[in-house]
Each structure stands twice: as C-alpha cells, then as structure tokens.
Design a protein around this motif. Structure first.
Motif, PDB file in Angstrom:
ATOM      1  N   HIS A 145       0.888  -1.270   0.094  1.00  0.00           N
ATOM      2  CA  HIS A 145      -0.084   0.072  -0.022  1.00  0.00           C
ATOM      3  C   HIS A 145       0.832   1.306  -0.087  1.00  0.00           C
ATOM      4  O   HIS A 145       1.911   1.228   0.308  1.00  0.00           O
ATOM      5  N   GLU A 146       0.393   2.290  -0.790  1.00  0.00           N
ATOM      6  CA  GLU A 146       1.036   3.399  -0.608  1.00  0.00           C
ATOM      7  C   GLU A 146       0.082   4.780   0.300  1.00  0.00           C
ATOM      8  O   GLU A 146      -0.881   4.997  -0.064  1.00  0.00           O
ATOM      9  N   ALA A 147       0.818   5.170   1.520  1.00  0.00           N
ATOM     10  CA  ALA A 147      -0.034   5.940   2.465  1.00  0.00           C
ATOM     11  C   ALA A 147       0.127   7.272   1.703  1.00  0.00           C
ATOM     12  O   ALA A 147       1.200   7.797   1.364  1.00  0.00           O
ATOM     13  N   VAL A 148      -1.070   7.896   1.609  1.00  0.00           N
ATOM     14  CA  VAL A 148      -0.921   9.337   1.031  1.00  0.00           C
ATOM     15  C   VAL A 148      -1.456  10.246   2.121  1.00  0.00           C
ATOM     16  O   VAL A 148      -1.492  11.633   1.971  1.00  0.00           O
ATOM     17  N   GLY A 149      -1.751  10.091   3.358  1.00  0.00           N
ATOM     18  CA  GLY A 149      -2.261  10.640   4.344  1.00  0.00           C
ATOM     19  C   GLY A 149      -2.563   9.733   5.667  1.00  0.00           C
ATOM     20  O   GLY A 149      -2.820   8.529   5.553  1.00  0.00           O
ATOM     21  N   VAL A 150      -2.961  10.366   6.749  1.00  0.00           N
ATOM     22  CA  VAL A 150      -3.348   9.987   7.923  1.00  0.00           C
ATOM     23  C   VAL A 150      -4.702  10.363   8.241  1.00  0.00           C
ATOM     24  O   VAL A 150      -4.880  11.841   7.748  1.00  0.00           O
ATOM     25  N   CYS A 151      -5.560   9.716   8.924  1.00  0.00           N
ATOM     26  CA  CYS A 151      -6.748  10.313   9.381  1.00  0.00           C
ATOM     27  C   CYS A 151      -7.217   9.712  10.896  1.00  0.00           C
ATOM     28  O   CYS A 151      -6.591   8.762  11.223  1.00  0.00           O
ATOM     29  N   SER A 152      -8.131  10.243  11.690  1.00  0.00           N
ATOM     30  CA  SER A 152      -8.823   9.501  12.556  1.00  0.00           C
ATOM     31  C   SER A 152     -10.048   8.848  12.088  1.00  0.00           C
ATOM     32  O   SER A 152     -10.753   9.528  11.248  1.00  0.00           O
ATOM     33  N   HIS A 153     -10.378   7.900  12.965  1.00  0.00           N
ATOM     34  CA  HIS A 153     -11.573   7.066  12.590  1.00  0.00           C
ATOM     35  C   HIS A 153     -12.022   6.456  14.066  1.00  0.00           C
ATOM     36  O   HIS A 153     -11.488   6.039  14.464  1.00  0.00           O
ATOM     37  N   GLU A 154     -13.245   6.621  14.132  1.00  0.00           N
ATOM     38  CA  GLU A 154     -13.996   5.973  15.473  1.00  0.00           C
ATOM     39  C   GLU A 154     -13.885   4.442  15.345  1.00  0.00           C
ATOM     40  O   GLU A 154     -13.869   3.932  16.551  1.00  0.00           O
ATOM     41  N   GLU A 155     -13.992   3.838  14.351  1.00  0.00           N
ATOM     42  CA  GLU A 155     -14.553   2.564  14.179  1.00  0.00           C
ATOM     43  C   GLU A 155     -13.392   1.559  13.659  1.00  0.00           C
ATOM     44  O   GLU A 155     -13.346   0.403  13.730  1.00  0.00           O
ATOM     45  N   ILE A 156     -12.174   2.184  12.981  1.00  0.00           N
ATOM     46  CA  ILE A 156     -11.374   1.531  12.432  1.00  0.00           C
ATOM     47  C   ILE A 156      -9.833   1.556  13.467  1.00  0.00           C
ATOM     48  O   ILE A 156      -9.689   2.635  13.950  1.00  0.00           O
ATOM     49  N   GLU A 157      -9.238   0.437  13.598  1.00  0.00           N
ATOM     50  CA  GLU A 157      -8.137   0.380  14.563  1.00  0.00           C
ATOM     51  C   GLU A 157      -6.961   1.217  13.869  1.00  0.00           C
ATOM     52  O   GLU A 157      -6.966   1.475  12.807  1.00  0.00           O
ATOM     53  N   PRO A 158      -6.047   1.845  14.738  1.00  0.00           N
ATOM     54  CA  PRO A 158      -4.857   2.429  14.355  1.00  0.00           C
ATOM     55  C   PRO A 158      -4.011   1.355  13.185  1.00  0.00           C
ATOM     56  O   PRO A 158      -4.028   0.367  13.568  1.00  0.00           O
ATOM     57  N   GLU A 159      -3.253   2.203  12.422  1.00  0.00           N
ATOM     58  CA  GLU A 159      -2.400   1.458  11.555  1.00  0.00           C
ATOM     59  C   GLU A 159      -3.287   0.577  10.743  1.00  0.00           C
ATOM     60  O   GLU A 159      -2.600  -0.150   9.900  1.00  0.00           O
ATOM     61  N   HIS A 160      -4.225   0.720  10.356  1.00  0.00           N
ATOM     62  CA  HIS A 160      -5.433  -0.023   9.531  1.00  0.00           C
ATOM     63  C   HIS A 160      -5.805   1.200   8.398  1.00  0.00           C
ATOM     64  O   HIS A 160      -5.783   2.184   8.770  1.00  0.00           O
ATOM     65  N   ILE A 161      -6.163   0.692   7.307  1.00  0.00           N
ATOM     66  CA  ILE A 161      -6.728   1.604   6.117  1.00  0.00           C
ATOM     67  C   ILE A 161      -8.140   1.975   6.449  1.00  0.00           C
ATOM     68  O   ILE A 161      -8.587   1.150   6.304  1.00  0.00           O
ATOM     69  N   ALA A 162      -8.213   3.213   6.362  1.00  0.00           N
ATOM     70  CA  ALA A 162      -9.311   3.855   6.558  1.00  0.00           C
ATOM     71  C   ALA A 162     -10.134   3.939   5.335  1.00  0.00           C
ATOM     72  O   ALA A 162     -11.311   3.436   4.988  1.00  0.00           O
ATOM     73  N   THR A 163      -9.589   4.613   4.212  1.00  0.00           N
ATOM     74  CA  THR A 163     -10.064   4.565   3.089  1.00  0.00           C
ATOM     75  C   THR A 163      -9.136   4.592   1.826  1.00  0.00           C
ATOM     76  O   THR A 163      -7.794   4.697   2.125  1.00  0.00           O
ATOM     77  N   VAL A 164      -9.474   4.062   0.617  1.00  0.00           N
ATOM     78  CA  VAL A 164      -8.615   4.201  -0.600  1.00  0.00           C
ATOM     79  C   VAL A 164      -8.818   5.357  -1.452  1.00  0.00           C
ATOM     80  O   VAL A 164     -10.064   5.466  -1.976  1.00  0.00           O
TER      81      VAL A 164
END
Length: 199
Positions: A145-164
């Motif tokens: 995967h190529e990370a293009v940014g970081v975000c916060s999310h209530e339901e997804i664990e840290p270091e996991h992909i929130a969106t593509v």
C-alpha cells in the motif's frame, strides 16, 4: 690376402648368432617405428575428428543462442498480443459510445454504456490475472500500500486503512500498482488530518 677362417664351429655359430641378432634388432626397430607411425596417424585422425566435432558443436551452440535471442525479442515484442486482441473490443465499445452520444443527449443511456464498457474492461483484465485491490479495513503494509495521508476514525483500528484514495491492482499476486490509502492514526489532529465519518 685371405681372410682368416674361423677355427672352430663355435666361432661360426657366434658370428651367425650375432648377424641374426643384428637383423632381428633392425627388424624390431622397423616394427616399433611402423607401429609408432600407425599410432601417430591414428591419433592425428582422432584429433581431426574431435576438432571437427568441436567446431560443429560450437556452431550449433551459436545458432541456438541466436535462435533463443530472436525468440526472446519476439516474446518481448509480441508477448502482449493476446491481451491487446482482447482489449480492442473495449476500445471499439468506447468509440461506439462516443459516436452514439453525439446523436443523443440521454445521460442515463450514456452512463449505462460506460458502465458496460467498464465491466468489459474489468473482465479482460481479470482474465489476464489482474485483480483490483480493495484494502479498506486491512492493516497497512508499506510493501503493498502507498500511504498518502493519515486520519482519525472511530471504528477502524490504528495503523489500518480507513479509505482508498486510488485503487491498486495486482497481477497473479504481485502488486502492479499499490493502492493510495489513508491510514488511521489515533493521535492525528490539525489541518493536515482528515476526519472520516463512519457511515
């Protein structure tokens, strides 16, 4: 003057024996020399045959290398021919969609046609071993995967992909293009962070 004659039979016998030995010695030398000449001739013939076989093997190997080089070049040049043949109908479909859109302004028909073309293209790629990568919710892997940014999310664990942000593709298990993704970080705040609401 007359030669002195041998005075006894023993001397005659010794002289005859000596002459015989000399004759046998000369004959033995001739036999050995003849055998050596035959052996040399045989070895020279074997050497010539081996040189000929070596030259033929070298020529055959050179021809093999040239043939393999030519086949490799053709494979590189024409290796995608089957895929191209399968993509040409997709190209034809795009051209028909453009032509048909010029005669009508029916957005829904145009939209439906483009969706059919997308399905057609996706099927061609699938048959070639290309699969779309949808890693939402997966643990981030920098090799895939190529990370293009970081975000916060209530339901997804840290270091996991929130969106593509942009899909990725793999071919027979090898990543061809890594998906561009946003990663969940719990401590993210500020103007660079995005808040992704759960749906």
């Amino acid at each position: 003057m007359r030669q002195a004659e041998p005075n006894n039979e023993s001397e005659v016998s010794q002289e005859v024996q000596k002459e015989r030995e000399e004759a046998v010695g000369e004959t033995a030398e001739e036999v050995v020399e003849e055998a050596a000449d035959e052996r040399i001739a045989s070895l020279q013939q074997q050497l010539a045959e081996m040189e000929d076989r070596l030259l033929r093997a070298t020529a055959e190997f050179d021809n093999y290398k040239k043939r393999r080089q030519r086949e490799s070049e053709e494979l590189l040049r024409y290796g995608h021919e089957t895929l191209i043949r399968e993509l040409l109908p997709v190209l034809d479909s795009f051209e028909r969609a453009i032509v048909s859109s010029e005669g009508t302004r029916d957005y829904q028909a145009f939209h439906d046609g483009i969706e059919l073309i997308l399905q057609q293209l996706s099927e061609v790629l699938r048959q070639a071993g290309v699969e779309r990568m949808s890693p939402e919710g997966e643990l981030f892997d920098p090799h895939r995967h190529e990370a293009v940014g970081v975000c916060s999310h209530e339901e997804i664990e840290p270091e996991h992909i929130a969106t593509v942000v942009e899909p990725g593709y793999e071919m027979h298990g090898r990543v061809v293009r890594a998906p561009k993704v946003m990663i969940v970080r719990p401590d993210v705040a500020g103007p660079d962070a995005e808040e992704i609401e759960s749906e």
